[in-house]
Design an enzyme around this catalytic site. Sequence first.
Site, PDB file in Angstrom:
ATOM      1  N   ASP A 135      35.411  52.235  50.002  1.00  0.00           N
ATOM      2  CA  ASP A 135      36.444  53.273  49.989  1.00  0.00           C
ATOM      3  C   ASP A 135      37.048  53.425  48.592  1.00  0.00           C
ATOM      4  OD1 ASP A 135      38.096  55.211  50.996  1.00  0.00           O
ATOM      5  OD2 ASP A 135      39.515  53.815  51.900  1.00  0.00           O
TER       6      ASP A 135
ATOM      7  N   ASN B  41      36.429  56.241  46.366  1.00  0.00           N
ATOM      8  CA  ASN B  41      35.708  57.085  45.393  1.00  0.00           C
ATOM      9  C   ASN B  41      36.558  58.291  44.974  1.00  0.00           C
ATOM     10  OD1 ASN B  41      33.588  55.387  45.873  1.00  0.00           O
ATOM     11  ND2 ASN B  41      32.355  56.859  47.015  1.00  0.00           N
TER      12      ASN B  41
ATOM     13  N   SER C  75      30.531  58.308  57.544  1.00  0.00           N
ATOM     14  CA  SER C  75      30.966  58.135  58.940  1.00  0.00           C
ATOM     15  C   SER C  75      30.809  59.434  59.719  1.00  0.00           C
ATOM     16  CB  SER C  75      32.436  57.693  58.969  1.00  0.00           C
ATOM     17  OG  SER C  75      33.276  58.775  58.585  1.00  0.00           O
TER      18      SER C  75
ATOM     19  N   GLU D  68      33.116  60.868  61.132  1.00  0.00           N
ATOM     20  CA  GLU D  68      34.303  61.663  60.763  1.00  0.00           C
ATOM     21  C   GLU D  68      34.101  62.374  59.413  1.00  0.00           C
ATOM     22  OE1 GLU D  68      34.465  58.417  61.845  1.00  0.00           O
ATOM     23  OE2 GLU D  68      35.075  59.056  63.855  1.00  0.00           O
ATOM     24  N   ASN D  69      33.257  61.790  58.556  1.00  0.00           N
ATOM     25  CA  ASN D  69      33.033  62.393  57.226  1.00  0.00           C
ATOM     26  C   ASN D  69      32.397  63.784  57.284  1.00  0.00           C
ATOM     27  OD1 ASN D  69      32.243  59.254  55.507  1.00  0.00           O
ATOM     28  ND2 ASN D  69      34.192  60.296  55.765  1.00  0.00           N
ATOM     29  N   TRP D  70      31.800  64.144  58.443  1.00  0.00           N
ATOM     30  CA  TRP D  70      31.232  65.494  58.578  1.00  0.00           C
ATOM     31  C   TRP D  70      32.326  66.548  58.450  1.00  0.00           C
ATOM     32  CZ3 TRP D  70      26.338  65.951  57.787  1.00  0.00           C
ATOM     33  CH2 TRP D  70      25.429  65.009  58.274  1.00  0.00           C
TER      34      TRP D  70
ATOM     35  N   SER E  94      38.543  51.813  60.469  1.00  0.00           N
ATOM     36  CA  SER E  94      37.931  53.143  60.391  1.00  0.00           C
ATOM     37  C   SER E  94      36.644  53.295  61.204  1.00  0.00           C
ATOM     38  CB  SER E  94      37.660  53.516  58.925  1.00  0.00           C
ATOM     39  OG  SER E  94      38.843  53.510  58.188  1.00  0.00           O
TER      40      SER E  94
ATOM     41  N   GLU F 294      35.182  37.609  59.313  1.00  0.00           N
ATOM     42  CA  GLU F 294      36.261  37.398  58.351  1.00  0.00           C
ATOM     43  C   GLU F 294      36.457  38.696  57.566  1.00  0.00           C
ATOM     44  OE1 GLU F 294      38.113  34.582  57.891  1.00  0.00           O
ATOM     45  OE2 GLU F 294      37.096  33.821  59.680  1.00  0.00           O
TER      46      GLU F 294
END
Length: 252
Positions: A32, A34, A77, A79-81, A208, A219
Amino acid sequence: MNFSETHPIYTDRVYTDRDTANYPSHVAIIMDGNGRWAKQRLLNRIKGHEKGAETVRTIVECCREIGISILTLYAFSTENWQRPKVEVAALMTLLANFLKSEQKKLLDNNIRLNAIGQIERLPENVRNALHNSMVLTEENNGMLLNLALSYGARAEIVGMVKDIAIKVREGIIDPDSITDEVISDSLYTKGMPDPDLLIRTSGEMRISNFLLWQIAYTEIYVTDTLWPDFSKDEFMQILKNYQHRKRRFGKV
Ligand code: FPP
């Protein structure tokens, strides 16, 4: 055939001067930051993704070098669409280029490529590039590079529930015989050990929709570093931190 049967845990550590005891076998990363990296530099977000792709190369190389067995990267993801069309298109082009440019390196370094997610939603050129690299590297067993593409854990779980429900309806399995293993075997990660370590860059304290079932005892390490700035040195520091953790898996 089960993934673990075809891919024994890689033990031929390259660095003999490093304490590799308790190294994670499976590392998963939420890459994450960018966009923020680009914004800080008054650049277009796409420049951030391009720089992020360079970090991907560095970390893949590092994992292979130090003997990590599985590296799972959250690259796109479900959702990234919903991001702007130009950003989605740029990410797809970046992915296709990455797959083509890294093919030789994957082969030379005995790395097997795999993809998890709703692959059918990806554009044809990305699917073709993925398919080519996956077929070409099928026999490699030095490391597995798992790209989560159009991936969402809830969609994965919905798919698993449907699969099992159909098998129950058809009398293939009895509801009483549904175990953790039956569920794991119906996920994209079938045959793979769960991640030992999950790293998230850029400081957000959330999962996410990533590998929800698989990270039950993983972990977690969150760093404020933005993905394009993430380095091999920091990765090695995180591994050192992991080595000192006491994993109890709910026991004392
Ligand atoms: C999150 O940053 C990153 C992504 C949505 C995509 C990850 C893609 C790459 C690292 C490059 C391409 C991948 C490969 C495998 C070549 P963000 O845009 O959400 O950052 P922000 O939260 O700062 O806006």
